[in-house]
Structures are given as structure tokens and as C-alpha cells.
Scaffold this motif. Structure first.
Motif, PDB file in Angstrom:
ATOM      1  N   SER A 243     -26.182  99.086  13.240  1.00 36.86           N
ATOM      2  CA  SER A 243     -27.115  99.124  12.127  1.00 36.86           C
ATOM      3  C   SER A 243     -26.462  98.491  10.904  1.00 36.86           C
ATOM      4  O   SER A 243     -25.365  98.886  10.498  1.00 36.86           O
ATOM      5  CB  SER A 243     -27.523 100.561  11.823  1.00 36.86           C
ATOM      6  N   ILE A 244     -27.115  97.480  10.324  1.00 36.04           N
ATOM      7  CA  ILE A 244     -26.534  96.772   9.182  1.00 36.04           C
ATOM      8  C   ILE A 244     -27.423  96.841   7.939  1.00 36.04           C
ATOM      9  O   ILE A 244     -27.114  96.230   6.923  1.00 36.04           O
ATOM     10  CB  ILE A 244     -26.257  95.295   9.541  1.00 36.04           C
ATOM     11  N   GLY A 245     -28.504  97.580   8.020  1.00 36.19           N
ATOM     12  CA  GLY A 245     -29.359  97.701   6.848  1.00 36.19           C
ATOM     13  C   GLY A 245     -30.764  98.122   7.208  1.00 36.19           C
ATOM     14  O   GLY A 245     -31.044  98.552   8.330  1.00 36.19           O
ATOM     15  N   ALA A 246     -31.638  98.001   6.234  1.00 31.33           N
ATOM     16  CA  ALA A 246     -33.036  98.390   6.422  1.00 31.33           C
ATOM     17  C   ALA A 246     -33.895  97.545   5.506  1.00 31.33           C
ATOM     18  O   ALA A 246     -33.414  96.958   4.528  1.00 31.33           O
ATOM     19  CB  ALA A 246     -33.229  99.871   6.131  1.00 31.33           C
ATOM     20  N   ILE A 247     -35.172  97.484   5.837  1.00 36.61           N
ATOM     21  CA  ILE A 247     -36.110  96.711   5.033  1.00 36.61           C
ATOM     22  C   ILE A 247     -37.462  97.405   5.073  1.00 36.61           C
ATOM     23  O   ILE A 247     -37.846  97.985   6.091  1.00 36.61           O
ATOM     24  CB  ILE A 247     -36.214  95.257   5.568  1.00 36.61           C
ATOM     25  N   GLY A 248     -38.151  97.388   3.940  1.00 37.78           N
ATOM     26  CA  GLY A 248     -39.496  97.944   3.920  1.00 37.78           C
ATOM     27  C   GLY A 248     -39.632  99.173   3.051  1.00 37.78           C
ATOM     28  O   GLY A 248     -38.830 100.105   3.148  1.00 37.78           O
ATOM     29  N   VAL A 249     -40.646  99.156   2.207  1.00 33.17           N
ATOM     30  CA  VAL A 249     -41.002 100.301   1.367  1.00 33.17           C
ATOM     31  C   VAL A 249     -42.497 100.533   1.546  1.00 33.17           C
ATOM     32  O   VAL A 249     -43.286  99.599   1.395  1.00 33.17           O
ATOM     33  CB  VAL A 249     -40.683 100.034  -0.114  1.00 33.17           C
TER      34      VAL A 249
ATOM     35  N   VAL B 299     -41.696  89.059  13.401  1.00 28.46           N
ATOM     36  CA  VAL B 299     -40.950  88.049  12.654  1.00 28.46           C
ATOM     37  C   VAL B 299     -41.757  86.762  12.674  1.00 28.46           C
ATOM     38  O   VAL B 299     -42.183  86.290  13.735  1.00 28.46           O
ATOM     39  CB  VAL B 299     -39.559  87.820  13.278  1.00 28.46           C
ATOM     40  N   VAL B 300     -41.985  86.206  11.496  1.00 29.98           N
ATOM     41  CA  VAL B 300     -42.688  84.924  11.365  1.00 29.98           C
ATOM     42  C   VAL B 300     -41.788  84.016  10.536  1.00 29.98           C
ATOM     43  O   VAL B 300     -41.751  84.123   9.302  1.00 29.98           O
ATOM     44  CB  VAL B 300     -44.067  85.087  10.706  1.00 29.98           C
ATOM     45  N   GLY B 301     -41.012  83.175  11.207  1.00 34.50           N
ATOM     46  CA  GLY B 301     -40.061  82.324  10.511  1.00 34.50           C
ATOM     47  C   GLY B 301     -39.040  83.155   9.762  1.00 34.50           C
ATOM     48  O   GLY B 301     -38.358  84.011  10.331  1.00 34.50           O
ATOM     49  N   SER B 302     -38.937  82.936   8.463  1.00 33.89           N
ATOM     50  CA  SER B 302     -37.961  83.672   7.649  1.00 33.89           C
ATOM     51  C   SER B 302     -38.557  84.936   7.033  1.00 33.89           C
ATOM     52  O   SER B 302     -37.977  85.495   6.107  1.00 33.89           O
ATOM     53  CB  SER B 302     -37.434  82.757   6.535  1.00 33.89           C
ATOM     54  N   HIS B 303     -39.674  85.387   7.563  1.00 33.91           N
ATOM     55  CA  HIS B 303     -40.350  86.550   7.004  1.00 33.91           C
ATOM     56  C   HIS B 303     -40.565  87.642   8.052  1.00 33.91           C
ATOM     57  O   HIS B 303     -40.557  87.372   9.258  1.00 33.91           O
ATOM     58  CB  HIS B 303     -41.696  86.131   6.398  1.00 33.91           C
ATOM     59  N   LEU B 304     -40.744  88.846   7.556  1.00 32.39           N
ATOM     60  CA  LEU B 304     -41.052  89.985   8.419  1.00 32.39           C
ATOM     61  C   LEU B 304     -42.418  90.522   8.022  1.00 32.39           C
ATOM     62  O   LEU B 304     -42.658  90.836   6.846  1.00 32.39           O
ATOM     63  CB  LEU B 304     -40.002  91.085   8.283  1.00 32.39           C
ATOM     64  N   VAL B 305     -43.295  90.616   8.999  1.00 34.03           N
ATOM     65  CA  VAL B 305     -44.640  91.162   8.769  1.00 34.03           C
ATOM     66  C   VAL B 305     -44.687  92.573   9.335  1.00 34.03           C
ATOM     67  O   VAL B 305     -44.409  92.786  10.515  1.00 34.03           O
ATOM     68  CB  VAL B 305     -45.713  90.278   9.430  1.00 34.03           C
ATOM     69  N   VAL B 306     -45.007  93.526   8.481  1.00 35.56           N
ATOM     70  CA  VAL B 306     -45.164  94.920   8.893  1.00 35.56           C
ATOM     71  C   VAL B 306     -46.660  95.220   8.941  1.00 35.56           C
ATOM     72  O   VAL B 306     -47.359  95.101   7.929  1.00 35.56           O
ATOM     73  CB  VAL B 306     -44.450  95.879   7.921  1.00 35.56           C
TER      74      VAL B 306
ATOM     75  N   ASP C 291     -47.938  94.222   5.190  1.00 37.16           N
ATOM     76  CA  ASP C 291     -46.938  94.000   4.155  1.00 37.16           C
ATOM     77  C   ASP C 291     -46.040  92.874   4.646  1.00 37.16           C
ATOM     78  O   ASP C 291     -45.686  92.827   5.835  1.00 37.16           O
ATOM     79  CB  ASP C 291     -46.098  95.250   3.899  1.00 37.16           C
ATOM     80  N   ILE C 292     -45.651  91.964   3.752  1.00 30.52           N
ATOM     81  CA  ILE C 292     -44.889  90.790   4.154  1.00 30.52           C
ATOM     82  C   ILE C 292     -43.629  90.704   3.296  1.00 30.52           C
ATOM     83  O   ILE C 292     -43.699  90.762   2.061  1.00 30.52           O
ATOM     84  CB  ILE C 292     -45.726  89.509   4.006  1.00 30.52           C
ATOM     85  N   TYR C 293     -42.474  90.557   3.966  1.00 34.42           N
ATOM     86  CA  TYR C 293     -41.179  90.544   3.300  1.00 34.42           C
ATOM     87  C   TYR C 293     -40.422  89.251   3.579  1.00 34.42           C
ATOM     88  O   TYR C 293     -40.567  88.656   4.653  1.00 34.42           O
ATOM     89  CB  TYR C 293     -40.305  91.710   3.796  1.00 34.42           C
ATOM     90  N   ASP C 294     -39.601  88.855   2.627  1.00 33.77           N
ATOM     91  CA  ASP C 294     -38.578  87.848   2.873  1.00 33.77           C
ATOM     92  C   ASP C 294     -37.443  88.554   3.632  1.00 33.77           C
ATOM     93  O   ASP C 294     -36.852  89.511   3.123  1.00 33.77           O
ATOM     94  CB  ASP C 294     -38.074  87.284   1.537  1.00 33.77           C
ATOM     95  N   ARG C 295     -37.150  88.078   4.841  1.00 35.36           N
ATOM     96  CA  ARG C 295     -36.157  88.767   5.665  1.00 35.36           C
ATOM     97  C   ARG C 295     -34.756  88.719   5.060  1.00 35.36           C
ATOM     98  O   ARG C 295     -33.948  89.616   5.290  1.00 35.36           O
ATOM     99  CB  ARG C 295     -36.088  88.144   7.069  1.00 35.36           C
ATOM    100  N   TYR C 296     -34.467  87.684   4.312  1.00 37.34           N
ATOM    101  CA  TYR C 296     -33.105  87.494   3.813  1.00 37.34           C
ATOM    102  C   TYR C 296     -32.833  88.283   2.541  1.00 37.34           C
ATOM    103  O   TYR C 296     -31.714  88.760   2.330  1.00 37.34           O
ATOM    104  CB  TYR C 296     -32.848  86.000   3.579  1.00 37.34           C
ATOM    105  N   THR C 297     -33.827  88.411   1.691  1.00 34.37           N
ATOM    106  CA  THR C 297     -33.629  89.134   0.429  1.00 34.37           C
ATOM    107  C   THR C 297     -34.221  90.538   0.457  1.00 34.37           C
ATOM    108  O   THR C 297     -33.870  91.366  -0.387  1.00 34.37           O
ATOM    109  CB  THR C 297     -34.269  88.354  -0.737  1.00 34.37           C
ATOM    110  N   GLY C 298     -35.123  90.804   1.392  1.00 33.35           N
ATOM    111  CA  GLY C 298     -35.806  92.090   1.426  1.00 33.35           C
ATOM    112  C   GLY C 298     -36.948  92.194   0.440  1.00 33.35           C
ATOM    113  O   GLY C 298     -37.612  93.237   0.352  1.00 33.35           O
TER     114      GLY C 298
END
Length: 370
Positions: free
Chosen positions: A242-248, A288-295, A317-324
Motif C-alpha cells: 500500500s503506497i497511498g489512497a485517493i478519493g474523497v 482507469v482512463v488514461g492518467s485519470h481515475l473514475v470512481v 467522480d474523476i481524479y487526476d491519478r498523479y496528483t489526486g
């Protein structure tokens, strides 16, 4: 009023389904679906809407698991039948395989589907085995697994498989005090590591077992693992650490509460649970859609979900995977639509209740239009 509107919408869908069947029986095609709603168009551009080709003698019951292929086509399982189909990029049917049964190269249902780095097709059924088909869906080989599989993704030249491992305790009461590891990396069809511990023991949350779902997706050496009833999405590296988390969760997200043991009368359980779950939120899917994460958020509610304990896809909800960084929040999905998966694009099943089956191929707008 909202619940009444939803019930009315469910009744209209049932009438629409009957109308479609009537039109098909008369040789007429149903009217085309309306364009995607404006709120979704704000986040995505629709590149094309694919109408799935079908064999009249082997029609699709309901589209299930979707996977992009390296050649631009895609794989699709059937949600109700033990069938896997391959399509080209335009939705033309190329091959189909699957028969019902317990024997070799037979399935009761499809629980996992992906294309391997070598171009073979890996299929999981409800039996403890991994079935390989050729690129053209011809039976290849079978590998035994040490438990019941529930999902599969390619990672490099290997495979990630969700497996509930068999143990001696599985047949005893002690299973209720275990927190097994759910995600396993297969290298040359052998488990190299196991990760992502089940987040609770059933004694702690006795009513969650029938509601919990797990989904995971891969981008390069990063693995995203979501537990449907709890935020955030966990990020693992290629070694399973585990190296982190993403999503609020958005402010309107209403999580499913934890009910104490004995909270429900067994006789009233079928009616009490839907009443308490109505409108509650869940992470139904991640992609995962390219450099993004779709929740993908879901909402428990009948009749939209098709049953009292199911969840229908409601928003993204849509996130930039690299910056969160969260780029879009609660992008509403059209009624009766369902997110199938990601990859180079996001794929949305526009009508999940009746044919003809249409899949919208969406490209994300990285920045919101002014």
C-alpha cells in the motif's frame, strides 16, 4: 417525491421494454436513444456510439464485463449467460464462446475476463480455476486456483486475480474471525504475492456481507483497489504494498451504516433492509482512463437497481491519478446507463435494460469548458 419519481421511472422502463419487444416482433427498430445529458457532456466528449452486432441465434441477454483489446476491439461477457464475445472496434461480432456446465471449458457464470500480454483471453467462472482461450476464443488451457475467483486484470506480463483462498477454517466457524487477503499476483500461473486484507470481519458488520463489492484496476505498475462501502480507494504498487489512497466522498454521499448483530427480525429483513438502504451510496466501480481515475457512485434503490439489495450507477467522480486532485464531482449519469469500464476511453452502456445494446465511447475533457 423523489422515490415516487423513481418508481414511476421504473414503471416506464418496464413499459418501454414491452414496447421494444413489440416493435422487434413487428420488424421495426426502436427509436434511437436521446443524446447523453448535458452534465455528462461537460466532462466527456462522445467519440462514437457503438451498436453491438449480434448473432440472431446467439443473442446477448445482458452485457456484462467489458475489456479493451490491444488491437482496438473489445471483449464482453454476458451478465446472465456463460458466454464471452469478441468484437472489433466498430462493434462487429468476431467470435463467441461459452457453454453452461461444471466441466472443462464450461461455466455457470462469468466472474472475470481480460486479455493477457500474449493476446490470449483469460476467463474466470465460479469454479476455482483460470481458463485460457486463444485470441479467437478457442479453448486453450486450464489452470487450477486455490480458491474462488472474483475478478482479473492484466499487470505487465502477469495477472492480478481476486481470490478468496480455501483454508481449513473455511468450513468452520473460525471463518468469521478471519480477514483474508483478497488480491493475488500470478506469475507463470503461480501466486507470487497476496495483498489487500479484507477490511472487516463479518462479526463486526454482520449485514454487510451481502452488500460488499470489490473492484480493482491497473495502470502501469499502480493498482487501484476499491471497497464498495468505504472510502478511499487504496493504491498499491507492483509488489502489492500500500503506497497511498485517493478519493474523497462528495458531501451528498450517504454511506451504508453499520448495524449491530440482531438489529433485524429475520422475518422482516427483506423489507427493512431496502427501506434503510434506499438512496445510500456505494462505490460501484472504478476505472482507469488514461492518467485519470473514475470512481463510479451507485445508489441502493428499487426498482432502478433491479432488486432491493442492488445498486444502480448514479454519478461519477474523476481524479487526476498523479496528483489526486478531483477534477469533477458527482457528474450525473443518464438514467438506465451503466459504466462498463475504462482504458484508453470510458465506455458507458447507454441502455442497460433492453436491446439494441449501445455503448458510448467517451473521451475525458481534462479541463472544464469555460
Amino acid at each position: 417525491m423523489v422515490m415516487l419519481a423513481r418508481e414511476r421511472a421504473g414503471a416506464l422502463r418496464t413499459m418501454a421494454c414491452a414496447t421494444v419487444l413489440s416493435l422487434l416482433a413487428c420488424g421495426r427498430a426502436p427509436d434511437p436513444l436521446p443524446p447523453l445529458r448535458a452534465a455528462l457532456d461537460e466532462a466527456f466528449e462522445t467519440e462514437v456510439v457503438i451498436t453491438l452486432g449480434e448473432d440472431p441465434q446467439d443473442s446477448i441477454a445482458t452485457p456484462g464485463i467489458f475489456r479493451e483489446r490491444a488491437d482496438g476491439g473489445f471483449l464482453l461477457s454476458d451478465r446472465q449467460l456463460p458466454r464471452v464475445r469478441s468484437y472489433d472496434a466498430r462493434g462487429r461480432l468476431e467470435a463467441a464462446f461459452g457453454r453452461f456446465g461444471e466441466g472443462p471449458f464450461e461455466f455457470r457464470r462469468i466472474n472475470g475476463l481480460t486479455e493477457t500480454a500474449r493476446g490470449r483471453v483469460a476467463v474466470l467462472g465460479s469454479a476455482p480455476r483460470l481458463t485460457y482461450l486463444t485470441a479467437n476464443l478457442v479453448p486453450d488451457t486450464i489452470v487450477q486456483l486455490p480458491g474462488i475467483p472474483s475478478g482479473i486484470e492484466q499487470i505487465g506480463s502477469d495477472l492480478l486475480v481476486g481470490i478468496k483462498l480455501f483454508t481449513e477454517a473455511t468450513r468452520g466457524v473460525s471463518r468469521f474471525v478471519q480477514q483474508p487477503r483478497l488480491l493475488h499476483r500470478l506469475v507463470a500461473d503461480e501466486i507470487a504475492w497476496s495483498a489487500y486484507t479484507f477490511p472487516f470481519i463479518p462479526l463486526e458488520r454482520p449485514y454487510w456481507a451481502s452488500l460488499v463489492r470489490f473492484s480493482f484496476d491497473v495502470a502501469g505498475d499502480s493498482i487501484y483497489m476499491a471497497y464498495s462501502l468505504r472510502y478511499p480507494v487504496t493504491i498499491l504498487n507492483a509488489a502489492g504494498d500500500s503506497i497511498g489512497a485517493i478519493g474523497v466522498p462528495p458531501g451528498t454521499f450517504q454511506p451504508v451504516p453499520v448495524f449491530e448483530p440482531g438489529a433485524f427480525n429475520p422475518g422482516a429483513y427483506p423489507t427493512q433492509m431496502p427501506e434503510l438502504l434506499g438512496g445510500r451510496g456505494t462505490i460501484s466501480h472504478i476505472a482507469v482512463v488514461g492518467s485519470h481515475l473514475v470512481v463510479v457512485h451507485g445508489r441502493f434503490g428499487y426498482p432502478e437497481s433491479g432488486g432491493p439489495f442492488g445498486a444502480y450507477h448514479s454519478s461519477l467522480d474523476i481524479y487526476d491519478r498523479y496528483t489526486g486532485r478531483k477534477l469533477y464531482e458527482e457528474v450525473p449519469l443518464p438514467e438506465d446507463s451503466r459504466v462498463l469500464g475504462g482504458g484508453r476511453h470510458l465506455y458507458l452502456l447507454q441502455n442497460s435494460s433492453f436491446p439494441p445494446w449501445r455503448i458510448a465511447k467517451l473521451s475525458l475533457r481534462v479541463e472544464k469548458p469555460s
